[in-house]
Design a protein around this motif. Structure first.
Motif, PDB file in Angstrom:
ATOM      1  N   TYR A   4       0.609  -1.233   0.023  1.00  0.00           N
ATOM      2  CA  TYR A   4      -0.021  -0.192   0.082  1.00  0.00           C
ATOM      3  C   TYR A   4       0.768   1.220  -0.152  1.00  0.00           C
ATOM      4  O   TYR A   4       0.651   2.349  -0.880  1.00  0.00           O
ATOM      5  N   ALA A   5       1.939   1.185   0.727  1.00  0.00           N
ATOM      6  CA  ALA A   5       2.764   2.437   0.916  1.00  0.00           C
ATOM      7  C   ALA A   5       3.365   2.658  -0.186  1.00  0.00           C
ATOM      8  O   ALA A   5       3.793   3.944  -0.671  1.00  0.00           O
ATOM      9  N   LYS A   6       3.818   1.562  -1.346  1.00  0.00           N
ATOM     10  CA  LYS A   6       4.523   1.765  -2.291  1.00  0.00           C
ATOM     11  C   LYS A   6       3.570   2.161  -3.650  1.00  0.00           C
ATOM     12  O   LYS A   6       4.272   2.542  -4.649  1.00  0.00           O
ATOM     13  N   ASP A   7       2.230   1.858  -3.337  1.00  0.00           N
ATOM     14  CA  ASP A   7       1.157   2.026  -4.365  1.00  0.00           C
ATOM     15  C   ASP A   7       1.310   3.621  -4.819  1.00  0.00           C
ATOM     16  O   ASP A   7       0.846   4.646  -3.920  1.00  0.00           O
ATOM     17  N   PRO A   8       1.541   4.104  -6.094  1.00  0.00           N
ATOM     18  CA  PRO A   8       1.598   5.516  -6.191  1.00  0.00           C
ATOM     19  C   PRO A   8       0.218   6.253  -6.523  1.00  0.00           C
ATOM     20  O   PRO A   8       0.167   7.582  -6.557  1.00  0.00           O
ATOM     21  N   ALA A   9      -0.862   5.610  -6.482  1.00  0.00           N
ATOM     22  CA  ALA A   9      -2.165   6.129  -6.739  1.00  0.00           C
ATOM     23  C   ALA A   9      -2.503   7.202  -5.829  1.00  0.00           C
ATOM     24  O   ALA A   9      -2.300   7.085  -4.614  1.00  0.00           O
ATOM     25  N   GLU A  10      -3.361   8.031  -6.228  1.00  0.00           N
ATOM     26  CA  GLU A  10      -3.613   9.158  -5.297  1.00  0.00           C
ATOM     27  C   GLU A  10      -4.923   8.810  -4.592  1.00  0.00           C
ATOM     28  O   GLU A  10      -4.961   9.081  -3.201  1.00  0.00           O
ATOM     29  N   TYR A  33     -15.555  -9.584   8.294  1.00  0.00           N
ATOM     30  CA  TYR A  33     -15.423 -10.709   7.140  1.00  0.00           C
ATOM     31  C   TYR A  33     -16.272 -10.369   6.098  1.00  0.00           C
ATOM     32  O   TYR A  33     -17.455 -10.634   5.974  1.00  0.00           O
ATOM     33  N   THR A  34     -15.914  -9.828   4.821  1.00  0.00           N
ATOM     34  CA  THR A  34     -16.888  -9.135   4.065  1.00  0.00           C
ATOM     35  C   THR A  34     -17.557 -10.460   3.108  1.00  0.00           C
ATOM     36  O   THR A  34     -18.464  -9.855   2.648  1.00  0.00           O
ATOM     37  N   GLY A  35     -16.944 -11.403   3.118  1.00  0.00           N
ATOM     38  CA  GLY A  35     -17.536 -12.512   2.262  1.00  0.00           C
ATOM     39  C   GLY A  35     -16.917 -12.354   0.864  1.00  0.00           C
ATOM     40  O   GLY A  35     -17.173 -13.298  -0.100  1.00  0.00           O
ATOM     41  N   LEU A  36     -16.036 -11.515   0.470  1.00  0.00           N
ATOM     42  CA  LEU A  36     -15.332 -11.492  -0.801  1.00  0.00           C
ATOM     43  C   LEU A  36     -14.273 -12.671  -0.677  1.00  0.00           C
ATOM     44  O   LEU A  36     -13.491 -12.885   0.094  1.00  0.00           O
ATOM     45  N   SER A  37     -14.376 -13.153  -1.991  1.00  0.00           N
ATOM     46  CA  SER A  37     -13.231 -14.175  -2.393  1.00  0.00           C
ATOM     47  C   SER A  37     -11.906 -13.925  -2.445  1.00  0.00           C
ATOM     48  O   SER A  37     -11.613 -12.366  -2.616  1.00  0.00           O
ATOM     49  N   GLU A  38     -10.805 -14.710  -2.355  1.00  0.00           N
ATOM     50  CA  GLU A  38      -9.566 -14.098  -2.668  1.00  0.00           C
ATOM     51  C   GLU A  38      -9.252 -13.741  -3.835  1.00  0.00           C
ATOM     52  O   GLU A  38      -8.377 -12.768  -4.147  1.00  0.00           O
ATOM     53  N   LYS A  39     -10.066 -14.317  -5.023  1.00  0.00           N
ATOM     54  CA  LYS A  39      -9.874 -13.627  -6.306  1.00  0.00           C
ATOM     55  C   LYS A  39     -10.351 -12.352  -6.404  1.00  0.00           C
ATOM     56  O   LYS A  39      -9.804 -11.204  -7.002  1.00  0.00           O
ATOM     57  N   GLN A  40     -11.506 -12.148  -5.723  1.00  0.00           N
ATOM     58  CA  GLN A  40     -12.107 -10.580  -5.835  1.00  0.00           C
ATOM     59  C   GLN A  40     -11.097  -9.686  -4.935  1.00  0.00           C
ATOM     60  O   GLN A  40     -10.864  -8.485  -5.367  1.00  0.00           O
ATOM     61  N   VAL A  41     -10.410 -10.154  -3.777  1.00  0.00           N
ATOM     62  CA  VAL A  41      -9.662  -9.519  -2.982  1.00  0.00           C
ATOM     63  C   VAL A  41      -8.588  -9.033  -3.931  1.00  0.00           C
ATOM     64  O   VAL A  41      -7.748  -7.843  -3.890  1.00  0.00           O
ATOM     65  N   LEU A  42      -7.935 -10.107  -4.687  1.00  0.00           N
ATOM     66  CA  LEU A  42      -6.635  -9.501  -5.459  1.00  0.00           C
ATOM     67  C   LEU A  42      -7.116  -8.554  -6.646  1.00  0.00           C
ATOM     68  O   LEU A  42      -6.234  -7.980  -6.901  1.00  0.00           O
ATOM     69  N   LEU A  80      -9.356  -6.330  -6.213  1.00  0.00           N
ATOM     70  CA  LEU A  80      -9.422  -5.005  -5.590  1.00  0.00           C
ATOM     71  C   LEU A  80      -8.171  -4.444  -5.438  1.00  0.00           C
ATOM     72  O   LEU A  80      -8.001  -2.982  -5.556  1.00  0.00           O
ATOM     73  N   ARG A  81      -7.066  -5.067  -5.334  1.00  0.00           N
ATOM     74  CA  ARG A  81      -5.709  -4.327  -5.266  1.00  0.00           C
ATOM     75  C   ARG A  81      -5.414  -3.678  -6.530  1.00  0.00           C
ATOM     76  O   ARG A  81      -4.693  -2.507  -6.508  1.00  0.00           O
ATOM     77  N   LYS A  82      -5.955  -3.960  -7.718  1.00  0.00           N
ATOM     78  CA  LYS A  82      -5.701  -3.463  -8.846  1.00  0.00           C
ATOM     79  C   LYS A  82      -6.534  -2.107  -9.116  1.00  0.00           C
ATOM     80  O   LYS A  82      -6.328  -1.264  -9.760  1.00  0.00           O
ATOM     81  N   ALA A 120     -15.407  -0.082  -5.962  1.00  0.00           N
ATOM     82  CA  ALA A 120     -14.259  -0.708  -6.409  1.00  0.00           C
ATOM     83  C   ALA A 120     -14.925  -2.228  -5.832  1.00  0.00           C
ATOM     84  O   ALA A 120     -14.699  -3.302  -6.902  1.00  0.00           O
ATOM     85  N   ILE A 121     -15.664  -2.384  -4.931  1.00  0.00           N
ATOM     86  CA  ILE A 121     -16.209  -3.772  -4.759  1.00  0.00           C
ATOM     87  C   ILE A 121     -17.255  -4.055  -5.590  1.00  0.00           C
ATOM     88  O   ILE A 121     -17.519  -5.188  -5.962  1.00  0.00           O
TER      89      ILE A 121
END
Length: 427
Positions: A36-42, A371-380, A382-384, A411-412
């Motif tokens: 997160y710290a390295k993510d340059p997004a505003e 525990y949102t119920g989001l799957s690992e695929k969805q969480v990954l 979300l990082r995008k 995003a969700i």
């Protein structure tokens, strides 16, 4: 791996006695914080680590704590001498009374308490003590639980088998109470330890009801299980210290159960870096209390000798002053209230977007985590979108604020629609 003197390798600049070691995995939470710290997004959001953040996403020093820090700094009697091995007496008593509700002299005579290196140190001390004193064959841990529980028992009680009891129902994002009770009823054996979260279960944010807690206590009595409570969020979860201690007090009030409690002051006082905690044991009588406490102090001496004083002084100063304690309770309401507001805001934003699925669990859950119920695929995915949470779907609601909650909801909504997999549809 050991070597005899004859087998010792010849030392050169390129060899080491430690090359045989495997590289241990890093902690996923701190790894995500680095990403997160390295993510340059505003526009980005971190819903990872379990620390309170204010509306600006900044660390918050409780006003009451800030006030007491100044008072301590100006007190010429303040020094930096060693504490007794059991800790600062005023803190230990205050921690005990906060947890057990100003216990009667009869109950106090059965409670042994000492200061620890926050809740983590308390769990570790308890694990080692129970391993040595009760020598249980198994400890039952909720599925899922705080990840560090497993590591602590691996290290402090390696001979104790860790068994998981069902806790989270992924289909409904709710408590699998029937699965929990059936598994413990059928498989738990007398003498087993059961680890219980006192309130604001980490990572799910799902707690048993009071009626369910009574049934859990019934089972512990009937099956002769030994309760080990982890109390990391007293007052922080609901804003009411008595409400959040209800389960522990109910078990104690029965008068038939001996138990232990690991207690943390990181969240409810915002003293994350000060590592303020306590460990308590409730025994059947005073003699047993004194013997158990002597063993705990013996372990404490070998591990840390003397606990740190600064954070403990702050907690004791506040809890022993009625006016300051009332101010601190208002701080608790601010923190717990903001988290509840953010739960409602996220739920409302998802409802407004008509995001597929049933998201009621977000507001039904309690405390810092969801525990949102989001799957690992969805969480990954979300990082995008520059949203960071654990692959289990656990989100720290404290990372939300008025400025980012709609961004997170959008995003969700995007990743859920793209995946075609909606959480909690069966709820």
């Amino acid at each position: 791996m050991g070597y005899t003197r004859e087998e010792l390798p010849v030392r050169t600049k390129s060899t080491s006695l430690f090359n045989h070691l495997d590289t241990m995995p890093g902690d996923p939470i701190f790894g995500l914080m680095s990403l997160y710290a390295k993510d340059p997004a505003e526009e980005k959001a971190s819903l990872t680590i379990g620390v309170y953040r204010d509306e600006q996403g900044k660390p918050w020093v409780l006003p009451t704590v800030r006030k007491v820090e100044k008072m301590i700094a100006e007190d010429v009697a303040t020094n930096h001498e060693y504490l007794p091995m059991e800790g600062l007496h005023a803190f230990v008593e205050s921690a005990r009374d906060l947890l057990f509700g100003n216990p009667s002299p009869a109950l106090t005579s059965r409670i042994g308490s000492l200061q620890t290196i926050s809740g983590t140190g308390a769990v570790h001390l308890g694990a080692r003590f129970l391993n040595d004193s009760l020598q249980p064959k198994r400890i039952w841990v909720s599925d899922p639980t705080w990840g560090n529980h497993h590591a602590i028992f691996d290290i402090a009680a390696p001979a104790v088998e860790q068994k998981m009891y069902p806790y989270y129902d992924a289909a409904t994002c709710s408590l699998n109470f029937s699965g929990m009770m059936e598994t413990l009823e059928e498989q738990a054996q007398p003498g087993d330890v059961i680890l219980l979260h006192a309130c604001a279960h980490n990572p799910t944010g799902i707690d048993p009801t009071k009626e369910q807690w009574k049934l859990i206590a019934d089972l512990c009595e009937r099956k002769h299980l030994f309760p080990f409570f982890d109390s990391a969020y007293q007052g922080f979860a609901s804003g009411d210290v008595d409400e959040d201690a209800w389960a522990v007090r109910h078990f104690v009030d029965r008068g038939t159960l001996e138990l232990v409690v690991a207690q943390s002051f990181s969240k409810n006082f915002g003293l994350y870096g000060q590592r303020v905690g306590a460990f308590h044991i409730v025994t059947a009588d005073e003699q047993a209390r004194d013997k158990a406490l002597s063993h705990l102090i013996y372990l404490q001496r070998a591990e840390i000798s003397n606990p740190p004083v600064y954070g403990a002084r702050i907690v004791a100063f506040i809890l022993q002053n009625a006016e300051l304690k009332a101010e601190w309770e208002q701080d608790l309401l601010i923190m717990s209230g903001r988290i509840k507001t953010m739960r409602a805001a996220l739920f409302g934003a998802l409802q407004e977007l008509k995001t597929p699925g049933n998201w009621q669990h977000i507001v039904d859950q309690n405390g810092m985590f969801s525990y949102t119920g989001l799957s690992e695929k969805q969480v990954l995915a979300l990082r995008k979108e520059h949203i960071y949470l654990l692959t289990s779907g656990r989100a720290s609601i404290s990372g939300l604020n008025r400025d980012n909650v709609k961004m997170v909801a959008k995003a969700i909504d995007k990743v859920v629609r793209a995946s075609g997999d909606a959480p909690a549809v069966a709820a």
